[in-house]
Design a protein around this motif. Sequence first.
Motif, PDB file in Angstrom:
ATOM      1  N   UNK A  91       0.835  -1.202   0.000  1.00 16.51           N
ATOM      2  CA  UNK A  91       0.000   0.000   0.000  1.00 16.51           C
ATOM      3  C   UNK A  91       0.870   1.253   0.000  1.00 16.51           C
ATOM      4  N   UNK A  92       0.665   2.099  -0.999  1.00 14.02           N
ATOM      5  CA  UNK A  92       1.355   3.388  -1.082  1.00 14.02           C
ATOM      6  C   UNK A  92       0.286   4.476  -1.118  1.00 14.02           C
ATOM      7  N   UNK A  93       0.380   5.427  -0.192  1.00  7.91           N
ATOM      8  CA  UNK A  93      -0.594   6.515  -0.128  1.00  7.91           C
ATOM      9  C   UNK A  93       0.053   7.832  -0.487  1.00  7.91           C
ATOM     10  N   UNK A  94      -0.731   8.740  -1.002  1.00  9.90           N
ATOM     11  CA  UNK A  94      -0.260  10.101  -1.268  1.00  9.90           C
ATOM     12  C   UNK A  94      -0.359  10.887   0.044  1.00  9.90           C
ATOM     13  N   UNK A  95       0.665  11.655   0.332  1.00  8.37           N
ATOM     14  CA  UNK A  95       0.723  12.417   1.589  1.00  8.37           C
ATOM     15  C   UNK A  95      -0.407  13.429   1.707  1.00  8.37           C
ATOM     16  N   UNK A  96      -0.953  13.865   0.574  1.00 10.36           N
ATOM     17  CA  UNK A  96      -2.023  14.868   0.604  1.00 10.36           C
ATOM     18  C   UNK A  96      -3.337  14.304   1.173  1.00 10.36           C
ATOM     19  N   UNK A  97      -3.437  12.974   1.326  1.00 16.87           N
ATOM     20  CA  UNK A  97      -4.664  12.357   1.833  1.00 16.87           C
ATOM     21  C   UNK A  97      -4.553  11.891   3.278  1.00 16.87           C
ATOM     22  N   UNK A  98      -3.472  12.240   3.960  1.00 13.37           N
ATOM     23  CA  UNK A  98      -3.286  11.804   5.340  1.00 13.37           C
ATOM     24  C   UNK A  98      -2.971  12.988   6.253  1.00 13.37           C
ATOM     25  N   UNK A  99      -3.229  12.771   7.561  1.00 18.07           N
ATOM     26  CA  UNK A  99      -2.899  13.766   8.588  1.00 18.07           C
ATOM     27  C   UNK A  99      -2.140  13.037   9.690  1.00 18.07           C
ATOM     28  N   UNK A 100      -1.047  13.618  10.123  1.00 11.90           N
ATOM     29  CA  UNK A 100      -0.232  13.025  11.189  1.00 11.90           C
ATOM     30  C   UNK A 100      -1.012  13.003  12.491  1.00 11.90           C
ATOM     31  N   UNK A 101      -0.873  11.905  13.251  1.00  7.18           N
ATOM     32  CA  UNK A 101      -1.534  11.797  14.563  1.00  7.18           C
ATOM     33  C   UNK A 101      -0.646  12.331  15.635  1.00  7.18           C
TER      34      UNK A 101
END
Length: 101
Positions: A91-101
Amino acid sequence: MSSDEDYVYDEESGEWLPASELAAKRVAESTVEVRDAVGNLLADGDQVTLIKDLEVKGAGRTLKQGTLIKSIRLTGDAQEIDCKFEGIKGLVLRAEFVRKR
């Protein structure tokens, strides 16, 4: 700094620099900063949360908004992060779709 250290000419700055200093400068330049959707700096091992539903191509499933992804790895690309998630390999995600916890 020792007086017997080798000096190397830096073409960018036009200066003679100690070899160790020039090597450190090159490593810093090659480091890619990866930032999440709100601008937080991401690092290997961080936990992130999805900010929107994402359909995973090839897996036939959708990851819902708010899903927690544990222990990410940076790929060297400023916009991609490598993740592990149950039931989905590679699984590779784009950073623009995540938020750091």
